[in-house]
Design a protein around this motif. Structure first.
Motif, PDB file in Angstrom:
ATOM      1  N   UNK A  17       0.973  -1.281  -0.213  1.00  0.00           N
ATOM      2  CA  UNK A  17      -0.026  -0.015   0.171  1.00  0.00           C
ATOM      3  C   UNK A  17       1.012   1.371  -0.273  1.00  0.00           C
ATOM      4  N   UNK A  18       0.784   2.314  -0.893  1.00  0.00           N
ATOM      5  CA  UNK A  18       1.875   2.641  -1.073  1.00  0.00           C
ATOM      6  C   UNK A  18       1.122   4.376   0.074  1.00  0.00           C
ATOM      7  N   UNK A  19       2.409   5.025   0.360  1.00  0.00           N
ATOM      8  CA  UNK A  19       1.668   5.943   2.018  1.00  0.00           C
ATOM      9  C   UNK A  19       0.453   7.185   0.868  1.00  0.00           C
ATOM     10  N   UNK A  20       0.224   7.157  -0.729  1.00  0.00           N
ATOM     11  CA  UNK A  20       0.135   7.900  -1.345  1.00  0.00           C
ATOM     12  C   UNK A  20      -1.720   7.479  -1.461  1.00  0.00           C
ATOM     13  N   UNK A  21      -1.886   6.339  -0.873  1.00  0.00           N
ATOM     14  CA  UNK A  21      -3.075   5.937  -0.873  1.00  0.00           C
ATOM     15  C   UNK A  21      -4.033   6.018   0.286  1.00  0.00           C
ATOM     16  N   UNK A  22      -2.937   6.373   1.603  1.00  0.00           N
ATOM     17  CA  UNK A  22      -3.722   6.836   3.004  1.00  0.00           C
ATOM     18  C   UNK A  22      -4.281   8.096   3.044  1.00  0.00           C
ATOM     19  N   UNK A  23      -3.456   9.435   1.751  1.00  0.00           N
ATOM     20  CA  UNK A  23      -3.100  10.830   2.449  1.00  0.00           C
ATOM     21  C   UNK A  23      -4.456  10.631   1.031  1.00  0.00           C
ATOM     22  N   UNK A  24      -5.059  10.203   0.276  1.00  0.00           N
ATOM     23  CA  UNK A  24      -6.103  10.269  -0.781  1.00  0.00           C
ATOM     24  C   UNK A  24      -7.744   9.778   0.172  1.00  0.00           C
ATOM     25  N   UNK A  25      -7.479   8.911   1.181  1.00  0.00           N
ATOM     26  CA  UNK A  25      -8.927   7.821   1.265  1.00  0.00           C
ATOM     27  C   UNK A  25      -8.912   8.257   3.025  1.00  0.00           C
ATOM     28  N   UNK A  26      -8.163   9.071   3.262  1.00  0.00           N
ATOM     29  CA  UNK A  26      -8.501  10.209   4.060  1.00  0.00           C
ATOM     30  C   UNK A  26      -8.750  11.694   4.779  1.00  0.00           C
ATOM     31  N   UNK A  27      -9.540  12.159   5.181  1.00  0.00           N
ATOM     32  CA  UNK A  27      -9.919  13.377   5.074  1.00  0.00           C
ATOM     33  C   UNK A  27      -8.138  13.545   5.153  1.00  0.00           C
ATOM     34  N   UNK A  28      -8.136  15.799   4.382  1.00  0.00           N
ATOM     35  CA  UNK A  28      -6.949  15.972   5.390  1.00  0.00           C
ATOM     36  C   UNK A  28      -7.277  16.852   6.719  1.00  0.00           C
ATOM     37  N   UNK A  29      -8.089  16.706   6.169  1.00  0.00           N
ATOM     38  CA  UNK A  29      -7.822  18.225   8.145  1.00  0.00           C
ATOM     39  C   UNK A  29      -7.766  16.514   9.492  1.00  0.00           C
ATOM     40  N   UNK A  30      -7.110  16.780  10.718  1.00  0.00           N
ATOM     41  CA  UNK A  30      -7.402  15.196  10.822  1.00  0.00           C
ATOM     42  C   UNK A  30      -8.375  15.395  11.721  1.00  0.00           C
ATOM     43  N   UNK A  31      -9.184  16.502  12.179  1.00  0.00           N
ATOM     44  CA  UNK A  31     -10.059  16.548  12.882  1.00  0.00           C
ATOM     45  C   UNK A  31     -11.318  15.733  12.376  1.00  0.00           C
ATOM     46  N   UNK A  32     -11.291  15.912  10.894  1.00  0.00           N
ATOM     47  CA  UNK A  32     -12.098  14.883   9.902  1.00  0.00           C
ATOM     48  C   UNK A  32     -11.871  13.367  10.086  1.00  0.00           C
ATOM     49  N   UNK A  33     -10.491  12.488   9.569  1.00  0.00           N
ATOM     50  CA  UNK A  33      -9.874  11.475   9.905  1.00  0.00           C
ATOM     51  C   UNK A  33     -10.171  10.945  11.181  1.00  0.00           C
ATOM     52  N   UNK A  34      -9.723  11.199  11.907  1.00  0.00           N
ATOM     53  CA  UNK A  34     -10.823  10.837  13.186  1.00  0.00           C
ATOM     54  C   UNK A  34     -11.791   9.905  12.985  1.00  0.00           C
ATOM     55  N   UNK A  35     -12.533  10.688  12.762  1.00  0.00           N
ATOM     56  CA  UNK A  35     -14.367   9.297  12.683  1.00  0.00           C
ATOM     57  C   UNK A  35     -14.363   8.838  11.344  1.00  0.00           C
ATOM     58  N   UNK A  36     -13.395   9.687  10.715  1.00  0.00           N
ATOM     59  CA  UNK A  36     -13.531   8.204   9.476  1.00  0.00           C
ATOM     60  C   UNK A  36     -12.945   7.391   9.794  1.00  0.00           C
ATOM     61  N   UNK A  37     -11.602   7.037  10.473  1.00  0.00           N
ATOM     62  CA  UNK A  37     -10.781   5.826  10.399  1.00  0.00           C
ATOM     63  C   UNK A  37     -11.341   5.346  11.796  1.00  0.00           C
ATOM     64  N   UNK A  38     -11.688   6.180  12.511  1.00  0.00           N
ATOM     65  CA  UNK A  38     -13.256   5.114  13.717  1.00  0.00           C
ATOM     66  C   UNK A  38     -13.815   4.711  12.813  1.00  0.00           C
ATOM     67  N   UNK A  39     -14.727   4.783  11.767  1.00  0.00           N
ATOM     68  CA  UNK A  39     -15.775   3.947  11.048  1.00  0.00           C
ATOM     69  C   UNK A  39     -15.319   2.696  10.535  1.00  0.00           C
ATOM     70  N   UNK A  40     -14.077   3.077   9.926  1.00  0.00           N
ATOM     71  CA  UNK A  40     -13.254   2.014   9.317  1.00  0.00           C
ATOM     72  C   UNK A  40     -13.223   0.575  10.185  1.00  0.00           C
ATOM     73  N   UNK A  41     -13.050   0.981  11.698  1.00  0.00           N
ATOM     74  CA  UNK A  41     -12.756  -0.611  12.653  1.00  0.00           C
ATOM     75  C   UNK A  41     -14.260  -2.201  12.028  1.00  0.00           C
ATOM     76  N   UNK A  42     -14.964  -0.427  11.669  1.00  0.00           N
ATOM     77  CA  UNK A  42     -16.596  -1.474  11.736  1.00  0.00           C
ATOM     78  C   UNK A  42     -16.101  -2.877  10.191  1.00  0.00           C
ATOM     79  N   UNK A  43     -15.222  -2.777   9.800  1.00  0.00           N
ATOM     80  CA  UNK A  43     -14.882  -3.235   8.103  1.00  0.00           C
ATOM     81  C   UNK A  43     -14.066  -3.872   8.291  1.00  0.00           C
ATOM     82  N   UNK A  44     -13.416  -3.791   9.412  1.00  0.00           N
ATOM     83  CA  UNK A  44     -11.794  -4.842   9.794  1.00  0.00           C
ATOM     84  C   UNK A  44     -12.164  -5.928   9.972  1.00  0.00           C
ATOM     85  N   UNK A  45     -12.302  -7.330  10.041  1.00  0.00           N
ATOM     86  CA  UNK A  45     -12.307  -8.355  11.546  1.00  0.00           C
ATOM     87  C   UNK A  45     -11.166  -8.707  12.354  1.00  0.00           C
TER      88      UNK A  45
END
Length: 268
Positions: A17-45
Motif C-alpha cells: 500500500x503506497x503512502x499516497x493511498x492513505x492521503x487519498x482515502x482519509x480527509x486531509x483535516x485530522x479532525x475529520x480523519x479521526x471519525x473516518x478511521x474510527x468507522x473503518x474499524x467496522x469493516x475489518x475483522x
C-alpha cells in the motif's frame, strides 16, 4: 491466530500500500480523519491483538497518529464478528449490540480527538523499520510480518501470563458482593475487563453469563475490554513505548467507561 492476522495486515500495508493511498482515502483535516478511521474499524475483522501492529503500520506509512489510534480502538470493538457475537450472546436484549457499537465508536473517536488536542506525537516511539525494506515487495512483506510477529508476540505472552495469574487469584465471590451497587458494579466490571484480557470475539458470552450484574455494567465490560486490558497495555508499551502506554491506557479507560455508562443509560 488474531495476532497473525494483524501482522499479516501490517506487512501488507508496509509492502503493497503506497503512502499516497492513505492521503487519498482519509480527509486531509485530522479532525475529520479521526471519525473516518474510527468507522473503518467496522469493516475489518480482528481482535485487539491484531490492532496494535496494524496501527503501527499505519503510522509508519504516514497516517496521522490520532486517526491510527482511533482505528486501533474501534477495529476490535465494532467489527462485524464482534457485533454478531454480541447479538448471539444477548438474544433477549437486542439493544446490547447497538449500545456496544455506539459506545465503542464514540470512545474511539473521542480519544482520537483528545490526542489531536492534548497529545504529543513525540510520546509515540516508533521503532526504526528501514531494515525491513526488502529487495521486492514480497520480501518487504515477509520481513515486516516476521518482525512484527516476534516483537508483538513476546509482549502478548507477557501480558497473557499476567492476566492468567490475576484471573486465578481474584475470588469470584467478590463479583456477587458488589453487583448490587451500581457504582461499584461499573468499577468492578471495568477492572474485570482489564484483568481478564478476553478476546473481543468471545467476551460477549462471558458478559452474558454474569447475570447478577446490570446491562449497563456489562456494557462497560464489553466496551473497556477491547480497548484497555493487560495484554494490550503490554503490547502498546512494547510497540509504541512506555511513555505512550502510561498516558494512553488510563485516558482510554476513563473515556470508555464514561461512554459505556452514558450509552447504557440512554439505550438500556
Amino acid at each position: 491466530p488474531f495476532l497473525v492476522v494483524g501482522v499479516v495486515l501490517s506487512g501488507a500495508i508496509a509492502a503493497f500500500v503506497p503512502a499516497t493511498f492513505w492521503q487519498r482515502v482519509l480527509p486531509k483535516k485530522p479532525g475529520l480523519a479521526v471519525p473516518v478511521a474510527g468507522c473503518a474499524g467496522a469493516v475489518l475483522p480482528g481482535c485487539e491483538c491484531a490492532s496494535v501492529p496494524v496501527a503501527g503500520g499505519l503510522i509508519a506509512r504516514g497516517v496521522a497518529p490520532a486517526a491510527a489510534l482511533a482505528f486501533l480502538l474501534s477495529a476490535p470493538a465494532i467489527n462485524p464478528i464482534v457485533i454478531i457475537s454480541t447479538v448471539v450472546a444477548f438474544p433477549n436484549d437486542p439493544m446490547m449490540a447497538a449500545a456496544r457499537f455506539l459506545a465503542s465508536l464514540a470512545a474511539a473517536v473521542v480519544i482520537g480527538w483528545l490526542w489531536l488536542r492534548l497529545g504529543n506525537d513525540s510520546w509515540i516511539r516508533m521503532p526504526r523499520r528501514d531494515h525491513l525494506v526488502g529487495n521486492t515487495d514480497w520480501h518487504t512483506f515477509r520481513l515486516t510480518a516476521t518482525h512484527d510477529f516476534l516483537h508483538a508476540g513476546g509482549y502478548l505472552v507477557v501480558g497473557g501470563l499476567t492476566a492468567a495469574v490475576l484471573n486465578v487469584v481474584v475470588p469470584r465471590g467478590i463479583l456477587q458482593t458488589v453487583a448490587d451497587n451500581p457504582v461499584l458494579a461499573v468499577v468492578a466490571m471495568a477492572g474485570l475487563a482489564v484483568i481478564l484480557s478476553i478476546c473481543s470475539e468471545a467476551d460477549a458470552f462471558v458478559a452474558a453469563s454474569l447475570t447478577e450484574f446490570s446491562l449497563t455494567s456489562r456494557l462497560v465490560f464489553l466496551v473497556v475490554g477491547p480497548m484497555v486490558d493487560l495484554k494490550l497495555i503490554a503490547m502498546q508499551s512494547g510497540t509504541f513505548g512506555r511513555v505512550f502506554a502510561t498516558r494512553f491506557a488510563p485516558t482510554t479507560l476513563v473515556v470508555a467507561v464514561l461512554s459505556a455508562v452514558l450509552v447504557g443509560w440512554w439505550l438500556l
